[in-house]
Design an enzyme around this catalytic site. Structure first.
Site, PDB file in Angstrom:
ATOM      1  N   LYS A  59       0.821  -1.211   0.000  1.00 57.88           N
ATOM      2  CA  LYS A  59       0.000   0.000   0.000  1.00 57.88           C
ATOM      3  C   LYS A  59       0.858   1.266   0.000  1.00 57.88           C
ATOM      4  O   LYS A  59       0.542   2.229  -0.690  1.00 57.88           O
ATOM      5  CB  LYS A  59      -0.956  -0.003   1.201  1.00 57.88           C
ATOM      6  CG  LYS A  59      -2.096  -1.008   1.026  1.00 57.88           C
ATOM      7  CD  LYS A  59      -3.000  -1.059   2.246  1.00 57.88           C
ATOM      8  CE  LYS A  59      -4.147  -2.061   2.024  1.00 57.88           C
ATOM      9  NZ  LYS A  59      -4.977  -2.211   3.228  1.00 57.88           N
ATOM     10  N   LYS A 119      -4.401  -9.493 -10.312  1.00 58.24           N
ATOM     11  CA  LYS A 119      -5.461  -9.683  -9.307  1.00 58.24           C
ATOM     12  C   LYS A 119      -6.474  -8.527  -9.395  1.00 58.24           C
ATOM     13  O   LYS A 119      -6.071  -7.366  -9.469  1.00 58.24           O
ATOM     14  CB  LYS A 119      -4.821  -9.704  -7.909  1.00 58.24           C
ATOM     15  CG  LYS A 119      -5.831  -9.848  -6.791  1.00 58.24           C
ATOM     16  CD  LYS A 119      -5.312  -9.327  -5.455  1.00 58.24           C
ATOM     17  CE  LYS A 119      -6.493  -8.963  -4.587  1.00 58.24           C
ATOM     18  NZ  LYS A 119      -6.371  -7.968  -3.615  1.00 58.24           N
ATOM     19  N   LYS A 178      -9.530  -2.869  -6.350  1.00 65.59           N
ATOM     20  CA  LYS A 178      -9.965  -1.484  -6.597  1.00 65.59           C
ATOM     21  C   LYS A 178      -8.770  -0.548  -6.757  1.00 65.59           C
ATOM     22  O   LYS A 178      -8.898   0.502  -7.366  1.00 65.59           O
ATOM     23  CB  LYS A 178     -10.918  -0.982  -5.520  1.00 65.59           C
ATOM     24  CG  LYS A 178     -10.329  -0.938  -4.130  1.00 65.59           C
ATOM     25  CD  LYS A 178     -11.346  -0.385  -3.141  1.00 65.59           C
ATOM     26  CE  LYS A 178     -10.889  -0.618  -1.716  1.00 65.59           C
ATOM     27  NZ  LYS A 178     -11.011  -2.015  -1.272  1.00 65.59           N
TER      28      LYS A 178
HETATM   29  P1  ADP Z   1      -9.235  -4.660  -2.892  1.00 62.50           P
HETATM   30  O1  ADP Z   1      -8.060  -5.530  -3.276  1.00 62.50           O
HETATM   31  O2  ADP Z   1     -10.105  -4.343  -4.075  1.00 62.50           O
HETATM   32  O3  ADP Z   1      -8.798  -3.427  -2.123  1.00 62.50           O
HETATM   33  P2  ADP Z   1     -10.079  -5.637  -0.339  1.00 62.50           P
HETATM   34  O4  ADP Z   1      -8.649  -5.709   0.099  1.00 62.50           O
HETATM   35  O5  ADP Z   1     -10.957  -4.594   0.272  1.00 62.50           O
HETATM   36  O6  ADP Z   1     -10.136  -5.536  -1.914  1.00 62.50           O
HETATM   37  O7  ADP Z   1     -10.708  -7.085  -0.106  1.00 62.50           O
HETATM   38  C1  ADP Z   1     -11.904  -7.407   0.559  1.00 62.50           C
HETATM   39  C2  ADP Z   1     -12.078  -8.911   0.560  1.00 62.50           C
HETATM   40  O8  ADP Z   1     -12.211  -9.392  -0.781  1.00 62.50           O
HETATM   41  C3  ADP Z   1     -10.885  -9.688   1.175  1.00 62.50           C
HETATM   42  O9  ADP Z   1     -11.351 -10.835   1.847  1.00 62.50           O
HETATM   43  C4  ADP Z   1     -10.097 -10.075  -0.037  1.00 62.50           C
HETATM   44  O10 ADP Z   1      -9.310 -11.221   0.178  1.00 62.50           O
HETATM   45  C5  ADP Z   1     -11.178 -10.343  -1.068  1.00 62.50           C
HETATM   46  N1  ADP Z   1     -10.676 -10.051  -2.419  1.00 62.50           N
HETATM   47  C6  ADP Z   1     -10.374  -8.837  -2.934  1.00 62.50           C
HETATM   48  N2  ADP Z   1      -9.942  -8.937  -4.209  1.00 62.50           N
HETATM   49  C7  ADP Z   1      -9.958 -10.268  -4.503  1.00 62.50           C
HETATM   50  C8  ADP Z   1      -9.642 -11.021  -5.683  1.00 62.50           C
HETATM   51  N3  ADP Z   1      -9.226 -10.436  -6.790  1.00 62.50           N
HETATM   52  N4  ADP Z   1      -9.776 -12.364  -5.623  1.00 62.50           N
HETATM   53  C9  ADP Z   1     -10.215 -12.984  -4.491  1.00 62.50           C
HETATM   54  N5  ADP Z   1     -10.543 -12.329  -3.358  1.00 62.50           N
HETATM   55  C10 ADP Z   1     -10.433 -10.988  -3.354  1.00 62.50           C
END
Ligand code: ADP
Ligand code: TRP
Length: 324
Positions: A110, A189, A192
């Protein structure tokens, strides 16, 4: 069996969030006592705008309920409504080695992407450990990117138990291999932070623009298309019926269909998959006050579980009470 998971209200939900965390969590609500929360304390590490944080929190609650979280089965609450989690995070931080947090990928990732290196961002995993341990959780359904945070949680719990006796259970992550990492439109992956997401509740035009814009190679229409690493196929697998998926896969192998055709099939499948949830979301949106009521009732039930645990921790470490 207690199942717990949380998600930050820090942006619009996407297919990665749904298949990686929400769908497994929703399926598990029938298997035990489920506790799901909106991690608004965590979101404060990135959202510094009160109106925006409240809007994201409300939208996330609507999305999760629309996707099938059933408040009659699962306790659904806002993290900050059970604020003693921050007290527990402080207590845990007193036994958490700096080195344990320094090894965490998420802080490094991050800050490398430009997020301010605040103390809260660094100690994020300690608050997450507090979330999990405050509810005596057994299982934590998450995507693979959260695996390390579960390891940190277990390490902290072990440390507390060594120092103060058996205070905490050791939780287990639940990571489903088939959806551990949902790819984004660019093949990385879906996240957002990478601008590669397919949103759950995008309107039809926005969805079309995203899916028709997926970059593909220049294999001619007649030729077989590479199956390995195809974002179209990988996403289609999640939303299509098995027979439709097999048909697309066969068309990749045999050639004769262009990428435009595959993208249209993907677009229709995504749209149809989320149709019942869109309908449910509109119904929920039409009931003012409903979301807030659900979250308040959830907070009441969550607090009833958290209070004896925080009392147990206070007792174990020597806070409160008087000498006899
Ligand atoms: P982002 O990566 O978009 O910031 P978050 O970190 O807020 O998403 O993730 C929220 C939840 O969704 C977590 O449990 C995370 O492991 C899951 N998650 C986020 N992106 C993915 C992905 N591409 N594949 C599988 N799980 C995901
Ligand atoms: N860190 C998680 C994420 O970014 C959200 C979260 C906070 C969480 N506390 C939790 C997930 C406790 C599971 C259990 O997605």
């Amino acid at each position: 069996m207690r199942i717990l998971s949380g998600i930050q209200p820090s942006g619009t939900l996407h297919l990665g969030n749904y298949f990686g965390m929400m769908k497994p969590a929703i399926e598990l609500q029938d298997q035990g006592e489920a506790f799901y929360f909106i991690a608004d304390f965590h979101a404060l590490t990135t959202v510094h705008d009160a109106a925006r944080l409240r809007r994201h929190t409300h939208e996330l609650a609507l999305d999760f309920l629309a996707c099938g979280l059933d408040p009659a089965k699962a306790v659904f609450f806002r993290q900050s409504d059970v604020a003693c989690v921050v007290e527990l995070a402080w207590i845990l931080s007193t036994v958490t080695p700096m080195g344990l947090l320094e090894r965490c990928h998420s802080f490094k990732d991050k800050t490398a992407r430009g997020q301010a290196a605040t103390h809260a961002l660094f100690s994020y995993p300690v608050l997450m450990a507090a979330d999990i341990l405050l509810y005596d959780s057994d299982l934590v359904p998450v995507g693979r990117d959260q695996k390390q945070h579960l390891e940190v949680t277990r390490d902290i719990a072990i440390k507390v138990n060594e120092l103060f006796g058996p205070v905490f259970k050791l939780p287990q992550p639940v990571i489903r291999e088939d959806t551990a990492v949902v790819p984004g439109l660019d093949g990385a992956k879906m996240s957002k932070s990478y601008d590669n997401v397919v949103e759950l509740f995008a309107d039809e035009r926005a969805l079309k623009k995203k899916i028709m814009g997926i970059k593909t190679d220049s294999t001619p229409v007649e030729a077989p298309k590479p199956v390995e690493g195809s974002v179209i196929l990988d996403l289609f697998r999640l939303v299509a019926r098995p027979a439709e998926f097999e048909a697309m896969r066969a068309d990749f192998d045999s050639g004769g269909c262009g990428y435009g055709d595959f993208k249209k099939r993907l677009l229709n499948a995504v749209w149809d998959y989320f149709e019942p949830m869109r309908r449910r979301r509109a119904e929920l949106e039409a009931q003012p006050g409903h979301v807030e009521e659900v979250l308040k009732e959830g907070a009441r039930r969550a607090a009833a579980v958290a209070e004896p645990v925080i009392e147990r921790v206070r007792g174990a470490v020597g806070l409160g009470g008087c000498l006899k």
